[in-house]
Design a protein around this motif. Structure first.
Motif, mmCIF file in Angstrom:
data_model
loop_
_atom_site.group_PDB
_atom_site.id
_atom_site.type_symbol
_atom_site.label_atom_id
_atom_site.label_comp_id
_atom_site.label_asym_id
_atom_site.label_seq_id
_atom_site.Cartn_x
_atom_site.Cartn_y
_atom_site.Cartn_z
ATOM 1 N N ARG A 1 0.848 -1.191 0.000
ATOM 2 C CA ARG A 1 0.000 0.000 0.000
ATOM 3 C C ARG A 1 0.879 1.235 0.000
ATOM 4 O O ARG A 1 1.859 1.305 0.776
ATOM 5 C CB ARG A 1 -0.908 0.031 1.239
ATOM 6 N N PRO A 2 0.537 2.251 -0.843
ATOM 7 C CA PRO A 2 1.349 3.486 -0.866
ATOM 8 C C PRO A 2 0.969 4.416 0.282
ATOM 9 O O PRO A 2 -0.214 4.698 0.501
ATOM 10 C CB PRO A 2 0.977 4.107 -2.223
ATOM 11 N N GLY B 1 -9.622 0.166 4.601
ATOM 12 C CA GLY B 1 -9.977 -1.131 4.021
ATOM 13 C C GLY B 1 -9.119 -2.236 4.609
ATOM 14 O O GLY B 1 -8.539 -2.089 5.697
ATOM 15 N N GLU C 1 -3.289 11.290 -5.492
ATOM 16 C CA GLU C 1 -3.424 9.902 -5.044
ATOM 17 C C GLU C 1 -4.032 9.102 -6.181
ATOM 18 O O GLU C 1 -4.956 9.573 -6.832
ATOM 19 C CB GLU C 1 -4.388 9.812 -3.858
ATOM 20 N N GLU C 2 -3.526 7.914 -6.427
ATOM 21 C CA GLU C 2 -4.115 7.015 -7.411
ATOM 22 C C GLU C 2 -3.970 5.589 -6.904
ATOM 23 O O GLU C 2 -3.085 5.326 -6.092
ATOM 24 C CB GLU C 2 -3.369 7.154 -8.742
ATOM 25 N N LYS D 1 -4.858 6.431 7.649
ATOM 26 C CA LYS D 1 -6.270 6.283 8.032
ATOM 27 C C LYS D 1 -6.700 4.871 7.654
ATOM 28 O O LYS D 1 -6.337 4.379 6.575
ATOM 29 C CB LYS D 1 -7.097 7.320 7.274
ATOM 30 N N GLY E 1 -6.165 -3.665 3.848
ATOM 31 C CA GLY E 1 -4.719 -3.514 4.091
ATOM 32 C C GLY E 1 -4.425 -2.659 5.301
ATOM 33 O O GLY E 1 -3.637 -3.046 6.186
ATOM 34 N N THR E 2 -5.035 -1.509 5.374
ATOM 35 C CA THR E 2 -4.762 -0.617 6.510
ATOM 36 C C THR E 2 -5.331 -1.198 7.807
ATOM 37 O O THR E 2 -4.772 -0.975 8.879
ATOM 38 C CB THR E 2 -5.312 0.799 6.233
ATOM 39 N N SER F 1 2.353 8.123 2.361
ATOM 40 C CA SER F 1 3.276 9.270 2.329
ATOM 41 C C SER F 1 4.173 9.292 3.554
ATOM 42 O O SER F 1 3.794 8.803 4.624
ATOM 43 C CB SER F 1 2.498 10.585 2.326
ATOM 44 N N LEU G 1 1.512 8.633 8.776
ATOM 45 C CA LEU G 1 0.180 8.765 9.382
ATOM 46 C C LEU G 1 -0.802 8.107 8.424
ATOM 47 O O LEU G 1 -0.843 8.486 7.251
ATOM 48 C CB LEU G 1 -0.185 10.240 9.550
HETATM 49 C C1 LIG Z 1 1.156 8.482 -3.213
HETATM 50 C C2 LIG Z 1 0.127 8.097 -2.185
HETATM 51 C C3 LIG Z 1 0.291 8.491 -0.886
HETATM 52 C C4 LIG Z 1 -0.655 8.147 0.098
HETATM 53 N N1 LIG Z 1 -0.443 8.551 1.367
HETATM 54 C C5 LIG Z 1 -1.303 8.193 2.326
HETATM 55 C C6 LIG Z 1 -1.057 8.558 3.677
HETATM 56 O O1 LIG Z 1 -0.066 9.227 4.001
HETATM 57 N N2 LIG Z 1 -1.953 8.154 4.610
HETATM 58 C C7 LIG Z 1 -3.072 7.420 4.266
HETATM 59 O O2 LIG Z 1 -3.857 7.097 5.150
HETATM 60 N N3 LIG Z 1 -3.326 7.066 2.995
HETATM 61 C C8 LIG Z 1 -2.473 7.418 2.023
HETATM 62 N N4 LIG Z 1 -2.708 7.027 0.738
HETATM 63 C C9 LIG Z 1 -3.903 6.222 0.451
HETATM 64 C C10 LIG Z 1 -3.630 4.746 0.825
HETATM 65 O O3 LIG Z 1 -2.681 4.218 -0.065
HETATM 66 C C11 LIG Z 1 -4.918 3.948 0.738
HETATM 67 O O4 LIG Z 1 -5.833 4.428 1.682
HETATM 68 C C12 LIG Z 1 -4.643 2.488 1.012
HETATM 69 O O5 LIG Z 1 -3.900 1.934 -0.061
HETATM 70 C C13 LIG Z 1 -5.923 1.726 1.190
HETATM 71 O O6 LIG Z 1 -5.635 0.356 1.366
HETATM 72 P P1 LIG Z 1 -6.665 -0.631 2.052
HETATM 73 O O7 LIG Z 1 -6.258 -2.016 1.730
HETATM 74 O O8 LIG Z 1 -6.841 -0.307 3.500
HETATM 75 O O9 LIG Z 1 -8.025 -0.256 1.373
HETATM 76 P P2 LIG Z 1 -8.773 -0.987 0.196
HETATM 77 O O10 LIG Z 1 -9.761 -0.030 -0.334
HETATM 78 O O11 LIG Z 1 -9.240 -2.311 0.673
HETATM 79 O O12 LIG Z 1 -7.613 -1.185 -0.855
HETATM 80 C C14 LIG Z 1 -7.757 -2.010 -1.968
HETATM 81 C C15 LIG Z 1 -6.773 -1.600 -3.036
HETATM 82 O O13 LIG Z 1 -7.037 -0.282 -3.462
HETATM 83 C C16 LIG Z 1 -5.904 0.510 -3.311
HETATM 84 N N5 LIG Z 1 -6.381 1.800 -2.814
HETATM 85 C C17 LIG Z 1 -7.478 2.042 -2.078
HETATM 86 N N6 LIG Z 1 -7.641 3.368 -1.849
HETATM 87 C C18 LIG Z 1 -6.607 3.974 -2.443
HETATM 88 C C19 LIG Z 1 -6.209 5.339 -2.576
HETATM 89 N N7 LIG Z 1 -6.918 6.345 -2.036
HETATM 90 N N8 LIG Z 1 -5.079 5.598 -3.240
HETATM 91 C C20 LIG Z 1 -4.377 4.591 -3.783
HETATM 92 N N9 LIG Z 1 -4.703 3.300 -3.721
HETATM 93 C C21 LIG Z 1 -5.801 2.983 -3.056
HETATM 94 C C22 LIG Z 1 -4.987 -0.220 -2.363
HETATM 95 O O14 LIG Z 1 -3.624 0.020 -2.666
HETATM 96 C C23 LIG Z 1 -5.344 -1.649 -2.627
HETATM 97 O O15 LIG Z 1 -4.579 -2.154 -3.701
HETATM 98 C C24 LIG Z 1 -1.795 7.374 -0.264
HETATM 99 C C25 LIG Z 1 -1.978 6.984 -1.595
HETATM 100 C C26 LIG Z 1 -1.031 7.349 -2.537
HETATM 101 C C27 LIG Z 1 -1.217 6.923 -3.950
#
Ligand SMILES: Cc1cc2nc3c(=O)[nH]c(=O)nc-3n(C[C@H](O)[C@H](O)[C@H](O)COP(=O)(O)OP(=O)(O)OC[C@H]3O[C@@H](n4cnc5c(N)ncnc54)[C@H](O)[C@@H]3O)c2cc1C
Ligand code: FES
Length: 291
Positions: A58-59, A80, A248-249, A77, A82-83, A61, A75
């Motif tokens: 998971r990406p 889903g 964010e992507e 939130k 992964g978090t 920052s 930090l």
């Molecule tokens: C460059 C970058 C920096 C980020 N920095 C932060 C941060 O500092 N703090 C923070 O809380 N979150 C951050 N995010 C968002 C974070 O990556 C997603 O909330 C997280 O991947 C969600 O994973 P999940 O398994 O809990 O959620 P799920 O929704 O179950 O995830 C399923 C899939 O979707 C992807 N995904 C879901 N939401 C996002 C999203 N908004 N952006 C990208 N991929 C997503 C996950 O990587 C995973 O592959 C960042 C995203 C990017 C692209």
């Protein structure tokens, strides 16, 4: 264990030094990752394995780094699977970390009057940039931060004046106040000390106090949800200011190989598809949200 990818992105087995939830569903994670800490710039991120059983990273920052002590702080939130799994990881355990990744913010030396705008989990890169600028330049950045959840930081009324703001804009993050960085908070959820509205409202009020000469020193740097970044791009255009935005992507590889994160970007040669992971996440506002 440390291995280098392309000589700039490092793969580290990062020990968890601290991990707690300062506010509901928002967690602060400190990881021992000296190779990443050594090279990280504000705006860059790490691709983190949230649990050994989870194949996709998971990406996230970088919020703060300490080069001397070799740690990075994140930090996050809980949104889903992964978090949610990440919250189960305890101090002393290890996580596989890839980083630092992406193009950082590039502060413009011609425009030392820096406005940092952060929304939700877009606040971490702005805190990193504030920290770097106050340490490495003589500049005095100013921050406007917004959150619809309780702020995951201690807050207090600010003593650092920012002219032109509405009377409800009282609170700041204690961390930024201690650094001498003027900051105000906003929320539409009625949080104490916060302006009832958006970070862009606060920024507009402040910009209206500046004359044309002062505005020529201003540059905006922002990270937050897409509607906020669109509003920041519009605001920057209205005041004829340059802005850099961190997007964010959804990401799979995060190292430029899968094209899973591409977005349309305006270039001098016309529209092109760019990868948010390695061509971004920071882009010029008028490239990603052209007029
Ligand atoms: C460059 C970058 C920096 C980020 N920095 C932060 C941060 O500092 N703090 C923070 O809380 N979150 C951050 N995010 C968002 C974070 O990556 C997603 O909330 C997280 O991947 C969600 O994973 P999940 O398994 O809990 O959620 P799920 O929704 O179950 O995830 C399923 C899939 O979707 C992807 N995904 C879901 N939401 C996002 C999203 N908004 N952006 C990208 N991929 C997503 C996950 O990587 C995973 O592959 C960042 C995203 C990017 C692209
Ligand atoms: S996530 Fe694979 S190219 Fe960006």
């Amino acid at each position: 264990m440390t291995a280098s990818h392309r000589g700039t992105i490092f793969l580290e087995t990062a020990r968890i030094l601290a991990h707690h939830a300062p506010a509901p569903e928002q967690w602060l994670l400190t990881l021992e990752a000296p190779a990443c800490a050594e090279r990280a710039e504000p705006g860059q991120f790490v691709h983190l394995q949230c649990d050994p059983a989870l194949p996709m990273r998971r990406p996230l920052s970088l919020q703060r780094v300490n080069r001397e002590q070799g740690w990075v702080e994140i930090l996050y939130k809980v949104v889903g699977h992964g978090t949610r799994l990440l919250t189960q990881r305890a101090v002393g355990q290890t996580l596989s970390l890839m980083g630092p990744i992406g193009q950082p913010f590039r502060p413009d030396p011609e425009r030392p009057h820096v406005l940092l705008l952060g929304g939700g989990v877009g606040m971490p890169p702005m805190i990193f940039l504030a920290d770097r600028l106050r340490r490495e330049t003589g500049w005095r950045p100013m921050a406007f931060l917004g959150s619809e959840l309780p702020f995951p930081f201690p807050t207090r009324p600010s003593r650092l004046l920012i002219p032109g703001l509405p009377p409800d804009a009282i609170g700041t993050l204690s961390l930024l106040e201690d650094w001498g960085v003027p900051c105000r908070l906003s929320s539409t959820q009625g949080q104490p000390g916060c302006h009832a509205g958006y970070v862009t409202d606060l920024t507009r009020h402040y910009l209206e106090t500046l004359g044309a000469t002062e505005r020529r020193n201003v540059a905006i740097y922002a990270c937050g949800p897409d509607p906020m970044l669109r509003a920041v791009a519009q605001l920057a255009r209205a005041f004829d200011l340059p802005a850099q935005l961190s997007l964010e992507e959804f990401m799979a590889c995060a190292v430029g190989g899968c094209a899973g994160c591409v977005v349309p970007v305006q270039t001098p040669q016309g529209k092109a598809m760019k990868r948010v992971c390695v061509d971004g996440p920071v882009f010029a506002a008028d490239a990603v949200y052209p007029a």
